[in-house]
Design a protein around this motif. Structure first.
Motif, short mmCIF file in Angstrom:
data_model
loop_
_atom_site.label_atom_id
_atom_site.label_comp_id
_atom_site.label_asym_id
_atom_site.label_seq_id
_atom_site.Cartn_x
_atom_site.Cartn_y
_atom_site.Cartn_z
N GLU A 141 37.79 -9.93 38.22
CA GLU A 141 36.70 -9.86 39.01
C GLU A 141 36.08 -8.64 39.32
OE1 GLU A 141 40.20 -9.80 42.04
OE2 GLU A 141 39.63 -10.69 40.17
N ASN A 142 36.44 -7.42 38.79
CA ASN A 142 35.93 -5.91 39.16
C ASN A 142 35.24 -5.55 37.71
OD1 ASN A 142 36.71 -5.66 41.51
ND2 ASN A 142 38.65 -4.66 41.07
N HIS A 143 35.45 -6.41 36.71
CA HIS A 143 35.33 -5.80 35.25
C HIS A 143 33.57 -5.85 35.13
CE1 HIS A 143 39.51 -6.85 33.22
NE2 HIS A 143 39.40 -6.02 34.19
N ILE A 144 32.98 -6.89 35.71
CA ILE A 144 31.61 -6.97 35.49
C ILE A 144 30.99 -5.60 36.16
CG2 ILE A 144 29.56 -8.20 36.31
CD1 ILE A 144 30.39 -9.34 33.77
N ASP A 145 31.43 -5.46 37.32
CA ASP A 145 30.98 -4.37 38.19
C ASP A 145 31.08 -2.89 37.36
OD1 ASP A 145 29.81 -6.05 40.20
OD2 ASP A 145 31.75 -5.71 41.18
N LEU A 146 32.24 -2.57 37.06
CA LEU A 146 32.43 -1.42 36.03
C LEU A 146 31.48 -1.46 35.01
CD1 LEU A 146 36.81 -1.66 36.41
CD2 LEU A 146 34.93 0.07 37.45
N LEU A 147 31.28 -2.43 34.07
CA LEU A 147 30.85 -2.41 32.98
C LEU A 147 29.24 -2.20 33.25
CD1 LEU A 147 30.48 -2.99 29.92
CD2 LEU A 147 30.05 -5.51 30.40
N ASP A 148 28.65 -2.84 34.32
CA ASP A 148 27.30 -2.71 34.60
C ASP A 148 26.88 -1.05 35.43
OD1 ASP A 148 26.83 -5.08 34.08
OD2 ASP A 148 26.75 -5.88 36.33
N GLU A 149 28.12 -0.62 35.89
CA GLU A 149 27.99 0.88 36.24
C GLU A 149 27.92 1.74 35.13
OE1 GLU A 149 31.02 1.73 38.85
OE2 GLU A 149 30.16 0.08 40.58
N TYR A 150 28.58 1.34 33.82
CA TYR A 150 28.60 2.29 32.71
C TYR A 150 27.29 2.36 32.13
CZ TYR A 150 29.31 3.03 27.84
OH TYR A 150 29.41 3.54 26.56
N ASP A 151 26.56 1.08 32.01
CA ASP A 151 25.25 1.37 31.19
C ASP A 151 24.11 1.09 32.05
OD1 ASP A 151 24.27 1.18 28.37
OD2 ASP A 151 23.32 -0.49 29.76
N LYS A 152 23.21 2.12 31.97
CA LYS A 152 22.03 2.19 32.98
C LYS A 152 21.18 0.90 32.69
CE LYS A 152 18.13 4.88 34.04
NZ LYS A 152 17.30 6.32 33.90
N LYS A 153 20.85 0.80 31.28
CA LYS A 153 19.95 -0.58 31.14
C LYS A 153 20.61 -1.83 31.72
CE LYS A 153 17.73 -2.45 27.26
NZ LYS A 153 17.11 -2.58 25.63
N THR A 154 21.86 -1.90 31.43
CA THR A 154 22.57 -3.31 31.96
C THR A 154 22.50 -3.11 33.57
OG1 THR A 154 24.24 -3.05 30.42
CG2 THR A 154 24.83 -4.30 32.16
N SER A 155 22.61 -2.02 34.11
CA SER A 155 22.51 -2.11 35.58
C SER A 155 21.13 -2.40 36.09
CB SER A 155 22.68 -0.65 36.23
OG SER A 155 22.38 -0.54 37.54
N GLU A 156 19.86 -2.17 35.45
CA GLU A 156 18.72 -2.21 35.54
C GLU A 156 18.34 -3.76 35.47
OE1 GLU A 156 16.40 0.27 33.06
OE2 GLU A 156 16.46 2.10 34.31
N LEU A 157 18.69 -4.40 34.52
CA LEU A 157 18.64 -5.66 33.91
C LEU A 157 19.37 -6.57 35.21
CD1 LEU A 157 19.36 -6.28 30.16
CD2 LEU A 157 17.32 -7.09 31.69
#
Length: 364
Positions: A141-157
């Motif tokens: 359940e933490n993997h999505i948050d970690l992945l989104d924090e890693y990539d700026k474009k993913t975080s913006e989307l």
């Protein structure tokens, strides 16, 4: 990187010097051998909170030193320059002395600094992770948050998706609420109509109540003056001796008094009507305050809020088809952004996987 670590009279350690090589260094040993103590010493060297309990029994102070080397582009040099600390040879030596009396002496490249400065520099050199922190990686359940924090474009989307999804949820809940209880919806609509109409018909004004209370006091005062005038006239009419001796003057005086009485009675009649108007107006304001707020400002604020809600409900009544169309469009927007976000996450995941493998391979 950390090149050398020197520890003296710290916990169970008498004296130890450790030299570190490039890549990864592993400290091994049985329980109680002092592995965690070395990590604690590094934490203090980075500006962590100290305690006299760290000082070895029977000794006056504990001393910890660390030698670091960094590339010239490292941000640490900017901090050292800010505090006027020499670092021309590319080496940084941190030292911290803990005394039995609770005193701390901190040095950077031989220059004495306060603990806050040591911490500011140490944070750029040492990063300590607890032994259980890696367990967060084991929770899916933490993997999505970690992945989104890693990539700026993913975080913006992700942020864009959250905005359109919240809009969709708001529209959906509004329709579900209306459909779930049509009777309650109609009752609420009727009540809002009544309340809005009642407050609007009152035509309240800011500070109106204070002005009415002040005018009421003035009206009552005028009535008191009228009574005094009547009393004077009454005294004048009962003075038989003056009337008998000055019949002529009394005649004209009584005639003037009659005119004054008539004027005052007219004034009293007008003031009485105005007083009733003030009393009725104050009672209306009192009743509205009991229902809608402690002050006229509160009542008007409540009116603005329910008027907005009423307009929204009336629009919902009139635009059910439009609302359904908006909900359908909002759902399509959610789906479109969800697909984009999913594709970007897969792309970011591959990039992150590659970088992790490169980092791990560099440790061998």
């Amino acid at each position: 990187m950390l090149q050398e670590l020197s520890i003296r009279d710290f916990a169970i350690i008498d004296e130890i010097q450790i030299s570190f090589q490039p890549k990864m260094t592993v400290l091994t040993g049985e329980t109680g051998a002092g592995k965690s103590i070395i990590i604690d010493a590094l934490g203090l060297l980075a500006g962590g909170r100290g305690s006299t309990e760290f000082i070895r029994k029977g000794e006056k102070k504990a001393v910890i030193q660390g030698l670091f080397t960094l590339p010239r582009e490292a941000n640490t040099y900017n901090i050292l320059e800010e505090y006027g600390i020499d670092s021309e040879d590319g080496q940084i030596i941190l030292q911290r002395d803990l005394y039995r009396g609770g005193r701390n002496i901190c040095r950077i490249n031989g220059m004495m600094v306060n603990l806050a400065t040591l911490r500011k520099v140490g944070e750029t050199l040492i990063d300590i992770h607890g032994q259980n922190e890696h367990q967060e990686l084991m929770k899916p359940e933490n993997h999505i948050d970690l992945l989104d924090e890693y990539d700026k474009k993913t975080s913006e989307l992700r942020i864009q998706y959250q905005v359109v999804y919240q809009n969709y949820r708001k529209l959906k809940l509004s329709m579900e609420k209306k459909e779930a209880d049509e009777k309650a919806w109609a009752q609420r609509l009727d009540m809002l109509n009544f309340q809005v109409k009642e407050i609007e018909e009152a035509d309240l004004k800011i500070n109106e109540e204070d002005e009415l209370v002040g005018e009421k006091i003035d009206v009552v005062g005028n009535l008191g003056n009228a009574m005094n005038e009547l009393s004077d006239v009454s005294d004048l009419s009962e003075n038989l001796q003056e009337i008998n001796t000055k019949i002529s003057d009394a005649f004209y005086s009584l005639e003037d008094a009659a005119r004054d009485i008539s004027d005052e009675l007219d004034s009293m009649e007008w003031n009485g009507e105005r007083l009733n108007e003030i009393e009725e107006r104050l009672e209306l304001i009192h009743q509205l305050k009991r229902k809608y707020g402690d002050t006229i400002e509160d009542i008007l604020h409540y009116h603005s809020r329910i008027e907005k809600e009423l307009r929204e409900m009336e629009n919902a009544e009139q635009n059910s088809e439009k609302q359904e169309r908006q909900l359908s469009e909002a759902l399509e927007n959610v789906k479109e952004l969800a697909i984009k976000l999913s594709k970007q996450r897969k792309k970011s995941a591959k990039k992150l996987e590659k970088m992790i493998h490169e980092q791990l391979s560099a440790l061998y």
